[in-house]
Design a protein around this motif. Structure first.
Motif, PDB file in Angstrom:
ATOM      1  N   ALA A  50      36.159  34.937  34.678  1.00 27.74           N
ATOM      2  CA  ALA A  50      36.206  34.457  32.901  1.00 27.74           C
ATOM      3  C   ALA A  50      38.125  35.219  32.538  1.00 27.74           C
ATOM      4  O   ALA A  50      39.307  34.547  32.621  1.00 27.74           O
ATOM      5  CB  ALA A  50      35.714  34.589  31.585  1.00 27.74           C
ATOM      6  N   HIS A  51      38.529  36.155  33.009  1.00 27.23           N
ATOM      7  CA  HIS A  51      39.041  36.933  33.295  1.00 27.23           C
ATOM      8  C   HIS A  51      40.496  36.559  34.026  1.00 27.23           C
ATOM      9  O   HIS A  51      41.747  36.404  33.924  1.00 27.23           O
ATOM     10  CB  HIS A  51      39.482  38.766  32.987  1.00 27.23           C
ATOM     11  CG  HIS A  51      40.267  38.990  33.263  1.00 27.23           C
ATOM     12  ND1 HIS A  51      41.536  39.157  34.069  1.00 27.23           N
ATOM     13  CD2 HIS A  51      40.917  39.904  32.064  1.00 27.23           C
ATOM     14  CE1 HIS A  51      42.360  39.969  34.145  1.00 27.23           C
ATOM     15  NE2 HIS A  51      42.189  40.079  32.313  1.00 27.23           N
ATOM     16  N   ALA A  52      39.746  35.967  35.040  1.00 26.94           N
ATOM     17  CA  ALA A  52      40.648  35.415  36.603  1.00 26.94           C
ATOM     18  C   ALA A  52      41.169  34.197  35.696  1.00 26.94           C
ATOM     19  O   ALA A  52      42.561  33.985  36.324  1.00 26.94           O
ATOM     20  CB  ALA A  52      40.201  35.478  37.897  1.00 26.94           C
ATOM     21  N   ARG A  53      40.177  33.735  34.994  1.00 29.30           N
ATOM     22  CA  ARG A  53      41.483  32.330  34.306  1.00 29.30           C
ATOM     23  C   ARG A  53      41.980  32.606  33.851  1.00 29.30           C
ATOM     24  O   ARG A  53      43.201  31.499  32.980  1.00 29.30           O
ATOM     25  CB  ARG A  53      39.769  31.610  34.328  1.00 29.30           C
ATOM     26  CG  ARG A  53      39.448  30.867  35.121  1.00 29.30           C
ATOM     27  CD  ARG A  53      38.251  29.588  34.824  1.00 29.30           C
ATOM     28  NE  ARG A  53      37.120  30.090  33.781  1.00 29.30           N
ATOM     29  CZ  ARG A  53      36.167  30.698  33.881  1.00 29.30           C
ATOM     30  NH1 ARG A  53      35.660  31.382  35.457  1.00 29.30           N
ATOM     31  NH2 ARG A  53      35.329  31.828  33.135  1.00 29.30           N
ATOM     32  N   LEU A  54      42.045  33.432  33.041  1.00 23.46           N
ATOM     33  CA  LEU A  54      43.629  32.967  31.479  1.00 23.46           C
ATOM     34  C   LEU A  54      44.942  33.616  32.561  1.00 23.46           C
ATOM     35  O   LEU A  54      45.203  33.274  33.703  1.00 23.46           O
ATOM     36  CB  LEU A  54      42.996  34.698  31.261  1.00 23.46           C
ATOM     37  CG  LEU A  54      42.141  35.152  30.481  1.00 23.46           C
ATOM     38  CD1 LEU A  54      41.895  36.629  30.219  1.00 23.46           C
ATOM     39  CD2 LEU A  54      41.511  34.456  29.656  1.00 23.46           C
ATOM     40  N   ASP A  55      45.591  32.458  31.939  1.00 21.81           N
ATOM     41  CA  ASP A  55      46.823  32.958  32.145  1.00 21.81           C
ATOM     42  C   ASP A  55      47.831  33.487  32.863  1.00 21.81           C
ATOM     43  O   ASP A  55      48.648  33.591  33.235  1.00 21.81           O
ATOM     44  CB  ASP A  55      47.642  31.543  31.254  1.00 21.81           C
ATOM     45  CG  ASP A  55      47.305  30.595  31.031  1.00 21.81           C
ATOM     46  OD1 ASP A  55      47.057  30.155  31.594  1.00 21.81           O
ATOM     47  OD2 ASP A  55      48.132  30.432  28.987  1.00 21.81           O
ATOM     48  N   GLN A  58      46.947  34.861  36.349  1.00 21.28           N
ATOM     49  CA  GLN A  58      47.757  34.261  37.031  1.00 21.28           C
ATOM     50  C   GLN A  58      48.918  34.290  37.443  1.00 21.28           C
ATOM     51  O   GLN A  58      49.551  33.939  38.676  1.00 21.28           O
ATOM     52  CB  GLN A  58      46.817  32.765  36.832  1.00 21.28           C
ATOM     53  CG  GLN A  58      45.222  32.508  36.664  1.00 21.28           C
ATOM     54  CD  GLN A  58      44.627  30.869  36.094  1.00 21.28           C
ATOM     55  OE1 GLN A  58      46.455  30.058  36.118  1.00 21.28           O
ATOM     56  NE2 GLN A  58      44.138  30.425  36.478  1.00 21.28           N
ATOM     57  N   THR A  59      49.342  35.274  36.528  1.00 17.22           N
ATOM     58  CA  THR A  59      50.893  35.584  36.514  1.00 17.22           C
ATOM     59  C   THR A  59      51.566  36.867  37.331  1.00 17.22           C
ATOM     60  O   THR A  59      52.556  36.523  38.021  1.00 17.22           O
ATOM     61  CB  THR A  59      51.633  35.424  35.367  1.00 17.22           C
ATOM     62  OG1 THR A  59      50.949  36.646  34.040  1.00 17.22           O
ATOM     63  CG2 THR A  59      51.679  33.976  33.742  1.00 17.22           C
ATOM     64  N   TRP A  60      50.228  37.571  37.471  1.00 18.35           N
ATOM     65  CA  TRP A  60      50.710  37.959  37.715  1.00 18.35           C
ATOM     66  C   TRP A  60      49.852  38.259  39.849  1.00 18.35           C
ATOM     67  O   TRP A  60      50.192  38.895  40.625  1.00 18.35           O
ATOM     68  CB  TRP A  60      49.106  39.000  37.856  1.00 18.35           C
ATOM     69  CG  TRP A  60      49.598  40.072  36.585  1.00 18.35           C
ATOM     70  CD1 TRP A  60      50.444  40.088  35.686  1.00 18.35           C
ATOM     71  CD2 TRP A  60      48.567  40.912  35.616  1.00 18.35           C
ATOM     72  NE1 TRP A  60      50.713  40.864  34.875  1.00 18.35           N
ATOM     73  CE2 TRP A  60      48.425  41.003  34.505  1.00 18.35           C
ATOM     74  CE3 TRP A  60      46.922  39.881  35.881  1.00 18.35           C
ATOM     75  CZ2 TRP A  60      48.108  41.657  33.242  1.00 18.35           C
ATOM     76  CZ3 TRP A  60      46.192  41.159  34.977  1.00 18.35           C
ATOM     77  CH2 TRP A  60      47.129  41.834  33.678  1.00 18.35           C
ATOM     78  N   GLY A  61      49.579  36.578  40.466  1.00 23.35           N
ATOM     79  CA  GLY A  61      49.043  36.018  41.798  1.00 23.35           C
ATOM     80  C   GLY A  61      47.635  35.600  41.334  1.00 23.35           C
ATOM     81  O   GLY A  61      47.533  35.611  40.732  1.00 23.35           O
ATOM     82  N   ASP A  62      47.050  35.507  42.711  1.00 23.95           N
ATOM     83  CA  ASP A  62      46.077  34.500  42.971  1.00 23.95           C
ATOM     84  C   ASP A  62      45.574  35.374  43.013  1.00 23.95           C
ATOM     85  O   ASP A  62      44.098  35.195  43.695  1.00 23.95           O
ATOM     86  CB  ASP A  62      46.509  33.211  43.651  1.00 23.95           C
ATOM     87  CG  ASP A  62      46.841  34.082  45.512  1.00 23.95           C
ATOM     88  OD1 ASP A  62      46.944  35.691  45.666  1.00 23.95           O
ATOM     89  OD2 ASP A  62      46.893  33.887  46.573  1.00 23.95           O
TER      90      ASP A  62
END
Length: 89
Positions: A50-55, A58-62
């Protein structure tokens, strides 16, 4: 309440001394019936996904690379958050 008891490592009977309206037996029974390492690992996976799906994530990278500066920061002894959270400062 069971998550609080597990998270603080207080134990069900000690927690019951401080939480009105609940017994140590109730907390212990609930934890034994609904808590397991498998369920904990599933919850961790769900939270990380869920955290990885936050905008902002995603701005920190893939997520295929990480970095750390190796800075040592002192933490208080027996601090519940010291293993997972270091304050910015």
């Amino acid at each position: 309440m069971t998550a609080f008891v597990k998270g603080t490592n207080m134990g069900p009977y000690e927690a019951a001394r401080h939480i009105p309206g609940v017994s140590g037996h109730e907390l212990s029974y609930t934890a034994n019936r609904h808590f397991s390492i498998v369920l904990l690992n599933e919850a961790i996976t769900d939270l990380l996904n869920a955290h990885a799906r936050l905008d902002i994530s995603q701005t920190w990278g893939d997520g295929t690379a990480v970095a750390a500066d190796g800075t040592h920061m002192d933490t208080y002894l027996d601090n519940l958050l010291s293993e997972t959270s270091v304050p910015n400062g």
